[in-house]
Design a protein around this motif. Structure first.
Motif, PDB file in Angstrom:
ATOM      1  N   LYS A 130       0.799  -1.225   0.000  1.00 48.56           N
ATOM      2  CA  LYS A 130       0.000   0.000   0.000  1.00 48.56           C
ATOM      3  C   LYS A 130       0.834   1.279   0.000  1.00 48.56           C
ATOM      4  O   LYS A 130       0.367   2.318  -0.447  1.00 48.56           O
ATOM      5  CB  LYS A 130      -0.989   0.006   1.164  1.00 48.56           C
ATOM      6  N   ASN A 131       2.069   1.234   0.462  1.00 43.00           N
ATOM      7  CA  ASN A 131       2.901   2.434   0.503  1.00 43.00           C
ATOM      8  C   ASN A 131       3.908   2.515  -0.642  1.00 43.00           C
ATOM      9  O   ASN A 131       4.743   3.416  -0.664  1.00 43.00           O
ATOM     10  CB  ASN A 131       3.626   2.517   1.847  1.00 43.00           C
ATOM     11  N   GLU A 132       3.842   1.575  -1.573  1.00 44.69           N
ATOM     12  CA  GLU A 132       4.749   1.605  -2.717  1.00 44.69           C
ATOM     13  C   GLU A 132       4.359   2.743  -3.667  1.00 44.69           C
ATOM     14  O   GLU A 132       3.186   3.114  -3.771  1.00 44.69           O
ATOM     15  CB  GLU A 132       4.708   0.290  -3.477  1.00 44.69           C
ATOM     16  N   ASP A 133       5.368   3.260  -4.355  1.00 46.75           N
ATOM     17  CA  ASP A 133       5.093   4.273  -5.372  1.00 46.75           C
ATOM     18  C   ASP A 133       4.273   3.656  -6.492  1.00 46.75           C
ATOM     19  O   ASP A 133       4.389   2.460  -6.783  1.00 46.75           O
ATOM     20  CB  ASP A 133       6.401   4.814  -5.944  1.00 46.75           C
ATOM     21  N   SER A 134       3.449   4.463  -7.113  1.00 50.64           N
ATOM     22  CA  SER A 134       2.645   3.972  -8.229  1.00 50.64           C
ATOM     23  C   SER A 134       2.653   5.017  -9.344  1.00 50.64           C
ATOM     24  O   SER A 134       3.038   6.162  -9.144  1.00 50.64           O
ATOM     25  CB  SER A 134       1.212   3.683  -7.779  1.00 50.64           C
ATOM     26  N   ILE A 135       2.229   4.566 -10.530  1.00 56.56           N
ATOM     27  CA  ILE A 135       2.112   5.477 -11.672  1.00 56.56           C
ATOM     28  C   ILE A 135       0.725   5.286 -12.272  1.00 56.56           C
ATOM     29  O   ILE A 135       0.117   4.224 -12.105  1.00 56.56           O
ATOM     30  CB  ILE A 135       3.198   5.204 -12.736  1.00 56.56           C
ATOM     31  N   PRO A 136       0.231   6.300 -12.973  1.00 53.65           N
ATOM     32  CA  PRO A 136      -1.075   6.139 -13.632  1.00 53.65           C
ATOM     33  C   PRO A 136      -1.039   4.998 -14.660  1.00 53.65           C
ATOM     34  O   PRO A 136      -0.001   4.755 -15.295  1.00 53.65           O
ATOM     35  CB  PRO A 136      -1.298   7.485 -14.319  1.00 53.65           C
ATOM     36  N   PHE A 137      -2.142   4.316 -14.807  1.00 51.43           N
ATOM     37  CA  PHE A 137      -2.230   3.184 -15.724  1.00 51.43           C
ATOM     38  C   PHE A 137      -1.822   3.569 -17.137  1.00 51.43           C
ATOM     39  O   PHE A 137      -1.107   2.828 -17.814  1.00 51.43           O
ATOM     40  CB  PHE A 137      -3.653   2.603 -15.711  1.00 51.43           C
ATOM     41  N   GLU A 138      -2.256   4.735 -17.597  1.00 49.07           N
ATOM     42  CA  GLU A 138      -1.929   5.183 -18.950  1.00 49.07           C
ATOM     43  C   GLU A 138      -0.419   5.303 -19.134  1.00 49.07           C
ATOM     44  O   GLU A 138       0.114   4.948 -20.190  1.00 49.07           O
ATOM     45  CB  GLU A 138      -2.605   6.526 -19.255  1.00 49.07           C
ATOM     46  N   ASP A 139       0.285   5.788 -18.118  1.00 53.33           N
ATOM     47  CA  ASP A 139       1.747   5.893 -18.192  1.00 53.33           C
ATOM     48  C   ASP A 139       2.388   4.510 -18.248  1.00 53.33           C
ATOM     49  O   ASP A 139       3.373   4.293 -18.958  1.00 53.33           O
ATOM     50  CB  ASP A 139       2.302   6.668 -16.994  1.00 53.33           C
ATOM     51  N   PHE A 140       1.816   3.579 -17.522  1.00 51.01           N
ATOM     52  CA  PHE A 140       2.314   2.208 -17.525  1.00 51.01           C
ATOM     53  C   PHE A 140       2.174   1.597 -18.913  1.00 51.01           C
ATOM     54  O   PHE A 140       3.118   0.990 -19.447  1.00 51.01           O
ATOM     55  CB  PHE A 140       1.551   1.380 -16.483  1.00 51.01           C
ATOM     56  N   VAL A 141       1.016   1.762 -19.528  1.00 43.59           N
ATOM     57  CA  VAL A 141       0.769   1.217 -20.868  1.00 43.59           C
ATOM     58  C   VAL A 141       1.716   1.865 -21.870  1.00 43.59           C
ATOM     59  O   VAL A 141       2.301   1.181 -22.720  1.00 43.59           O
ATOM     60  CB  VAL A 141      -0.706   1.420 -21.280  1.00 43.59           C
ATOM     61  N   THR A 142       1.892   3.170 -21.770  1.00 44.84           N
ATOM     62  CA  THR A 142       2.815   3.874 -22.666  1.00 44.84           C
ATOM     63  C   THR A 142       4.227   3.319 -22.523  1.00 44.84           C
ATOM     64  O   THR A 142       4.916   3.070 -23.526  1.00 44.84           O
ATOM     65  CB  THR A 142       2.808   5.392 -22.358  1.00 44.84           C
TER      66      THR A 142
END
Length: 60
Positions: free
Chosen positions: A41-53
């Motif tokens: 739960k405290n890990e950094d995340s990125i928006p899904f769209e950025d991940f797909v890109t």
């Protein structure tokens, strides 16, 4: 409840749990999923769209 066993230490305290996956496999999987969510739960995340890109850039 069938398919559930507790392991106790020498003092009689419950220390471990054995769950029959045949009888309670879905519940066990749900528990593991919940533990993973809590752990991450405290890990950094990125928006899904950025991940797909990023995947597309890497040719995946």
């Amino acid at each position: 409840m069938t398919g559930i066993q507790f392991i106790t230490n020498q003092k009689g305290q419950k220390t471990d749990l054995i769950i029959s996956l045949e009888e309670h496999g879905q519940i066990a999987q749900d528990l593991l999923d919940s533990l993973l969510v809590e752990e991450r739960k405290n890990e950094d995340s990125i928006p899904f769209e950025d991940f797909v890109t990023q995947l597309r850039i890497e040719g995946k």
